[in-house]
Enzyme design. Sequence first.
Site, mmCIF file in Angstrom:
data_model
loop_
_atom_site.group_PDB
_atom_site.id
_atom_site.type_symbol
_atom_site.label_atom_id
_atom_site.label_comp_id
_atom_site.label_asym_id
_atom_site.label_seq_id
_atom_site.Cartn_x
_atom_site.Cartn_y
_atom_site.Cartn_z
ATOM 1 N N ILE A 95 -5.544 -12.610 -8.441
ATOM 2 C CA ILE A 95 -6.156 -12.692 -9.771
ATOM 3 C C ILE A 95 -7.339 -13.663 -9.784
ATOM 4 C CG2 ILE A 95 -4.073 -11.979 -10.961
ATOM 5 C CD1 ILE A 95 -3.478 -14.906 -11.580
ATOM 6 N N GLY A 99 -1.804 -23.121 -9.222
ATOM 7 C CA GLY A 99 -2.486 -22.441 -10.323
ATOM 8 C C GLY A 99 -2.367 -23.140 -11.658
ATOM 9 N N GLU A 100 -1.164 -23.671 -11.956
ATOM 10 C CA GLU A 100 -0.935 -24.255 -13.281
ATOM 11 C C GLU A 100 -1.164 -25.753 -13.356
ATOM 12 O OE1 GLU A 100 0.774 -20.392 -14.521
ATOM 13 O OE2 GLU A 100 0.814 -21.465 -12.645
#
Length: 733
Positions: free
Chosen positions: A461, A698-699
């Site tokens: 993504i 990612g977070e």
Amino acid sequence: MNAYIGTPTSRVDGRAKVTGAAKYAGEFPADGLLHGFVVEATIPCGRIARLDTSAALQVKGVLDVLTHANRPPLADKDEAWRDEVAPEGSPFRPLYDDTVKFNGQPIALVVAEDWETAKFAATLVRVEYEQRGFATDLEGERGKAAEMDKPHKPRGDAAATLAQARVRHEAEYVIPTEHHNPMELYATTAIWDSNGKLTIYDKTQGVQNVHKFLCGVFDKKPDDIRVASHYVGGAFGSGLRPQYQVVLATLGALALKRSVRVVLTRQQMYGLGYRPMTIERVGLGAKSDGTLDAVTHEAIAVTSRYEDFARNDTGWAEQLYSSPNSRFSHKLVHLDVSTPCDMRAPGAASGVCALECAMDELSVALKLDPIELRLKCYSDRDQSENLPYTSKQLRECYARGADAFGWSRRNPAPRSMRDGKELVGWGMATGVWEALQMPVAVRIVLTSNGHAEVSCAASDIGTGTYTIVAQVAADALGLPIENISVRLADSTLPQAPVEGGSWMAASSAHAVLAAAEEVRKELLRLAGKIHGSPLAGAELADTVLTDGSIARASDNRRAVSIADAMRHGGVERIEKEKLNQFGEDKKHARNTHSAVFAEVKVDELLGVIRVTRVVSAIAAGRILNTKTGRSQIMGGVVWGIGMALHEETVMDHRFGRIMNANIAEYHIPVNADVQDIDVIFVDEPDAHINALGIKGLGEIGIVGVPAAIANAVYHATGKRIRRFPITLDKVLD
């Protein structure tokens, strides 16, 4: 031989992206391609009394207008509409019946020879409604909040202890609704072939999730539909669930037996998921020395009437701060809106923001340095389950982040630091996220010329999955990275979950290792049969793949080239597929951590806030790629600036309608808002979490950033603003 893991490797898909060779969901060609345009409801609750499509159908180039009255069959059971990450409830079904559940709901699809014609014809569709009473205001409806299952079991008597605490802080922090605005618009191209089968190119974070969903919704066999999403121009959680345009494009293709593309406009994307507005109430009780006696955290969040979307806003103090008493509560208010969805660090981005602002307020009340307070309350265990961590280098994050930022030079008094006409503020906060791992399968095809193709249904993504898979495969197979090709995001490839939650790097890397071991096992078998082989009698554990050969680990000179092993074995290719699953570990907690330091400069007369410096020190296990990893953290920091100062979806509750559904009025950070960002990766060996010691990135990059900026604004101005975003009118009020 180069070792690729842990190096700043450039993206293997970078050239395809910058040259335009990479195709996205709305770019795939097809003979006779038709285009669909969505007609949206203009009321938040009620039913369609009359829907007149006659004028639209008279427009030259319009083939059909699909509505609930003339669409192809759709499944009528909730189970068919429930994808793998769906919350409890009854999922939304586009064009299913005459019911209107939210403003902006798709109620018709105009299909035409070109997009402009479809868009024009959509303006001619006439709709009459029977509107019902509705509510879209969380704060007005908070009295109707219903508690979800306890996110964490309570410990001790938090309420009584808080009431009796020597120093007590209680406050509410309001996080507004925030909408995803990825660069790539949501799109689906449904390609129809003469056998009635469909190839669906969809913007999604999980091709197999969408595949299973479409087969259920349309009652199709698995090989009737193929779903692919080779490149994604940003998703950040909005593509975890199948979005409605994939249903509409498939409906159009089935109805007309033609290929159909549906691309949503930017405004229409505001009818998709979003970070829900929350009211976060935090209570902290402490002794005069700063140690905590009690922590309470209650979140009240928005959800739709038809699904119960909730994430963990409130339990993060259990991972960060030691306290003998705690109580957490998560409540939902059902409103006439679409269901929220995951948005980067769901739950944590909002809940930790409130917690870390509250910790800063407590440090002020105690007259303690914010870092000193956090170190006094530091927890070496996850208190909810009383477990140690696989690794936790948060103390080192505080130390290295503070040193790089120059925190020791901070004057703690508000309004005490200046740069000309601007007030200067320094703030900090802690970040925390989960280190998750999921089952993933990988197939490796190794050919005798020393080339390997690695394939998996996982999506990239934009986080760099193509590159990480190539790096790990190159090291595991002993090949140059140029000899590795990677295929991802096709539902026909080996299984993978949706890409989200920061789990794909660790999960896919270990699936690559598992498949590579099967390849090595086969090469050893072939090499061992060669007359006079230096590997005769060697055990698998005693071998490595290196420099295009299989060799003894103790002596790389005792080796057989891949080409020779395969030639003597009479094979042109070795194909191995392996599903990797992680054993359940009930003895450890698994988290990533960060310490975020922010500098703001505030114009005293105009109230304009500039974030001039951010230092983010990250403890996230072994970093597979320091180049793409740094990019991930920088992106999270930029988004944190947006949460703190810019982002807010504005709803007119008289009409239940979003008023700023565009990126001119929905404010996000631009280049001028982003200045110096320093990313520090703290060394964090982790022998417990997995073989490579990997945690996701990612977070964690966004968590804590809004609070650090808010705390810096307080330090600069002396004003504590608890309603986000922090805009100049609030500073000047």
